[in-house]
Design a protein around this motif. Structure first.
Motif, PDB file in Angstrom:
ATOM      1  N   VAL A 127       0.838  -1.201   0.000  1.00 41.34           N
ATOM      2  CA  VAL A 127       0.000   0.000   0.000  1.00 41.34           C
ATOM      3  C   VAL A 127       0.874   1.253   0.000  1.00 41.34           C
ATOM      4  O   VAL A 127       0.605   2.222  -0.720  1.00 41.34           O
ATOM      5  N   ALA A 128       1.934   1.221   0.809  1.00 40.56           N
ATOM      6  CA  ALA A 128       2.842   2.368   0.868  1.00 40.56           C
ATOM      7  C   ALA A 128       3.501   2.618  -0.478  1.00 40.56           C
ATOM      8  O   ALA A 128       3.562   3.757  -0.960  1.00 40.56           O
ATOM      9  N   LEU A 129       3.996   1.556  -1.090  1.00 43.19           N
ATOM     10  CA  LEU A 129       4.662   1.690  -2.388  1.00 43.19           C
ATOM     11  C   LEU A 129       3.699   2.234  -3.436  1.00 43.19           C
ATOM     12  O   LEU A 129       4.050   3.112  -4.234  1.00 43.19           O
ATOM     13  N   THR A 130       2.464   1.731  -3.420  1.00 46.79           N
ATOM     14  CA  THR A 130       1.464   2.192  -4.387  1.00 46.79           C
ATOM     15  C   THR A 130       1.105   3.653  -4.151  1.00 46.79           C
ATOM     16  O   THR A 130       1.061   4.461  -5.086  1.00 46.79           O
ATOM     17  N   GLY A 131       0.854   3.993  -2.886  1.00 47.26           N
ATOM     18  CA  GLY A 131       0.450   5.360  -2.574  1.00 47.26           C
ATOM     19  C   GLY A 131       1.532   6.382  -2.861  1.00 47.26           C
ATOM     20  O   GLY A 131       1.281   7.421  -3.479  1.00 47.26           O
ATOM     21  N   LEU A 132       2.754   6.095  -2.435  1.00 46.91           N
ATOM     22  CA  LEU A 132       3.845   7.041  -2.649  1.00 46.91           C
ATOM     23  C   LEU A 132       4.228   7.125  -4.124  1.00 46.91           C
ATOM     24  O   LEU A 132       4.601   8.196  -4.612  1.00 46.91           O
ATOM     25  N   SER A 133       4.118   6.003  -4.835  1.00 51.14           N
ATOM     26  CA  SER A 133       4.391   6.030  -6.274  1.00 51.14           C
ATOM     27  C   SER A 133       3.335   6.844  -7.007  1.00 51.14           C
ATOM     28  O   SER A 133       3.642   7.574  -7.953  1.00 51.14           O
ATOM     29  N   ALA A 134       2.076   6.714  -6.576  1.00 51.38           N
ATOM     30  CA  ALA A 134       1.004   7.491  -7.200  1.00 51.38           C
ATOM     31  C   ALA A 134       1.262   8.984  -7.053  1.00 51.38           C
ATOM     32  O   ALA A 134       0.987   9.776  -7.960  1.00 51.38           O
ATOM     33  N   PHE A 135       1.818   9.382  -5.916  1.00 50.52           N
ATOM     34  CA  PHE A 135       2.132  10.794  -5.699  1.00 50.52           C
ATOM     35  C   PHE A 135       3.300  11.236  -6.576  1.00 50.52           C
ATOM     36  O   PHE A 135       3.247  12.273  -7.235  1.00 50.52           O
ATOM     37  N   GLN A 136       4.359  10.433  -6.621  1.00 51.72           N
ATOM     38  CA  GLN A 136       5.544  10.817  -7.389  1.00 51.72           C
ATOM     39  C   GLN A 136       5.313  10.747  -8.894  1.00 51.72           C
ATOM     40  O   GLN A 136       5.964  11.457  -9.663  1.00 51.72           O
ATOM     41  N   ALA A 137       4.383   9.886  -9.321  1.00 49.48           N
ATOM     42  CA  ALA A 137       4.154   9.695 -10.756  1.00 49.48           C
ATOM     43  C   ALA A 137       3.595  10.931 -11.430  1.00 49.48           C
ATOM     44  O   ALA A 137       3.640  11.037 -12.659  1.00 49.48           O
ATOM     45  N   ARG A 138       3.063  11.863 -10.661  1.00 49.89           N
ATOM     46  CA  ARG A 138       2.515  13.074 -11.267  1.00 49.89           C
ATOM     47  C   ARG A 138       3.597  13.930 -11.913  1.00 49.89           C
ATOM     48  O   ARG A 138       3.327  14.696 -12.822  1.00 49.89           O
ATOM     49  N   ARG A 139       4.829  13.785 -11.442  1.00 49.39           N
ATOM     50  CA  ARG A 139       5.919  14.577 -12.008  1.00 49.39           C
ATOM     51  C   ARG A 139       6.830  13.739 -12.899  1.00 49.39           C
ATOM     52  O   ARG A 139       7.351  14.227 -13.887  1.00 49.39           O
ATOM     53  N   TYR A 140       7.034  12.473 -12.539  1.00 48.86           N
ATOM     54  CA  TYR A 140       7.955  11.614 -13.284  1.00 48.86           C
ATOM     55  C   TYR A 140       7.299  10.252 -13.515  1.00 48.86           C
ATOM     56  O   TYR A 140       7.672   9.257 -12.879  1.00 48.86           O
ATOM     57  N   PRO A 141       6.322  10.173 -14.420  1.00 47.72           N
ATOM     58  CA  PRO A 141       5.562   8.929 -14.579  1.00 47.72           C
ATOM     59  C   PRO A 141       6.404   7.744 -15.040  1.00 47.72           C
ATOM     60  O   PRO A 141       6.257   6.637 -14.518  1.00 47.72           O
ATOM     61  N   ARG A 142       7.275   7.925 -16.024  1.00 48.31           N
ATOM     62  CA  ARG A 142       8.038   6.788 -16.547  1.00 48.31           C
ATOM     63  C   ARG A 142       9.016   6.251 -15.514  1.00 48.31           C
ATOM     64  O   ARG A 142       9.128   5.036 -15.315  1.00 48.31           O
ATOM     65  N   LEU A 143       9.744   7.140 -14.872  1.00 48.52           N
ATOM     66  CA  LEU A 143      10.702   6.721 -13.854  1.00 48.52           C
ATOM     67  C   LEU A 143       9.985   6.032 -12.696  1.00 48.52           C
ATOM     68  O   LEU A 143      10.447   5.005 -12.182  1.00 48.52           O
ATOM     69  N   THR A 144       8.855   6.568 -12.287  1.00 46.85           N
ATOM     70  CA  THR A 144       8.117   5.989 -11.169  1.00 46.85           C
ATOM     71  C   THR A 144       7.570   4.618 -11.518  1.00 46.85           C
ATOM     72  O   THR A 144       7.576   3.698 -10.689  1.00 46.85           O
ATOM     73  N   TRP A 145       7.090   4.456 -12.758  1.00 45.40           N
ATOM     74  CA  TRP A 145       6.594   3.150 -13.187  1.00 45.40           C
ATOM     75  C   TRP A 145       7.691   2.098 -13.093  1.00 45.40           C
ATOM     76  O   TRP A 145       7.482   0.991 -12.579  1.00 45.40           O
ATOM     77  N   ALA A 146       8.871   2.433 -13.599  1.00 51.29           N
ATOM     78  CA  ALA A 146       9.986   1.482 -13.571  1.00 51.29           C
ATOM     79  C   ALA A 146      10.382   1.145 -12.141  1.00 51.29           C
ATOM     80  O   ALA A 146      10.683  -0.011 -11.817  1.00 51.29           O
ATOM     81  N   ALA A 147      10.377   2.160 -11.274  1.00 50.42           N
ATOM     82  CA  ALA A 147      10.778   1.950  -9.888  1.00 50.42           C
ATOM     83  C   ALA A 147       9.709   1.225  -9.085  1.00 50.42           C
ATOM     84  O   ALA A 147      10.009   0.614  -8.059  1.00 50.42           O
TER      85      ALA A 147
END
Length: 261
Positions: A111-131
């Protein structure tokens, strides 16, 4: 899709904010992390973490996933380690309560990984997807292995693979993937870089310890133990620091939005 997502929110929330929120959903294409954010926002609304009035912030584009992800990160790391330590010290061979604690911690980390990634993906979607992909896969596999250990014990689980092997493979992937997530967090940068550094240290420590643990090269037991301790401490500390950073940002954004009203 927007009607289905909106239906997940409480009726009182939909009555007050539903029309505005539906317009926002219809105004842009929804990616996977956007859907995750909406799902976590619905959970937030049902839990009333801030009350009905604060829920309107989501209708203004505020990422509810940041708060849910923050709390999950703070809880997930310690719960996972507590379950691991308890299960390792438990003399019983059968399933025990510590396995449940470890699974709960694993679920919280997802849940943490999903939630924090959802927040970061707004600025860096491709990098966040890979991470996101690698640690998420590791977390899921680790959880499957932990549940299998509690249910079937040492008997073969997937072909000739034992549940322990499945759990260990998932756990190693989770640690290495957390390092990739740390790199993404460092580069964005939206969350704490110190927290990202701790996760990176845990990933490197595991990467260094595994070959010695599996006999690929000889290393003193003291070195392996030290690497293990460093990995565990940095992993737990990194997730707690990430969660704390997320909640701090959440409060800052919330104060800004309330001041604008």
């Amino acid at each position: 899709m927007s009607h289905l997502l909106l239906a997940l929110y409480p009726a009182s929330w939909r009555t007050r904010y539903g029309e505005e929120f539906e317009l926002i959903l219809a105004d842009r294409p929804l990616g996977p992390f956007d859907v995750a954010d909406v799902l976590l926002g619905a959970l937030d609304a049902h839990l009333h973490l801030r009350g009905l009035g604060a829920a309107s912030q989501h209708a203004k584009g505020f990422a509810m996933s940041l708060r849910i992800g923050g709390w999950a990160a703070i809880a997930g790391g310690p719960l996972w380690f507590l379950g691991l330590a308890g299960a390792s010290a438990d003399a019983n061979d059968g399933p025990g309560p510590w396995s449940g604690v470890m699974v709960a911690g694993t679920a919280a980390l997802l849940v943490a990984l999903t939630g924090l990634s959802a927040f970061q993906a707004r600025r860096y979607p491709r990098l966040t997807w890979a991470a996101f992909a690698l640690p998420a896969i590791g977390i899921v596999v680790s959880a499957i292995g932990a549940v299998a250990m509690a249910v079937v014990g040492d008997r073969p689980f997937l072909g000739d693979l034992s549940p322990w092997y499945v759990w260990m493979s998932g756990t190693i992937t989770m640690f290495v993937g957390s390092g990739l997530f740390a790199v993404a967090t460092w580069r964005t940068p939206t969350l704490s870089r110190r927290a990202a550094g701790l996760l990176a240290v845990s990933s490197v420590a595991v990467f260094a310890a595994v070959p010695a643990m599996t006999g690929l090269f000889a290393a003193p037991d003291a070195v392996i133990t030290a690497l293990f301790v460093v990995a565990m401490a940095a992993f737990v500390g990194g997730w707690i620091a990430l969660g704390t950073s997320a909640l701090r940002i959440d409060r800052s954004i919330s104060s800004t939005l309330q001041g604008a009203n």
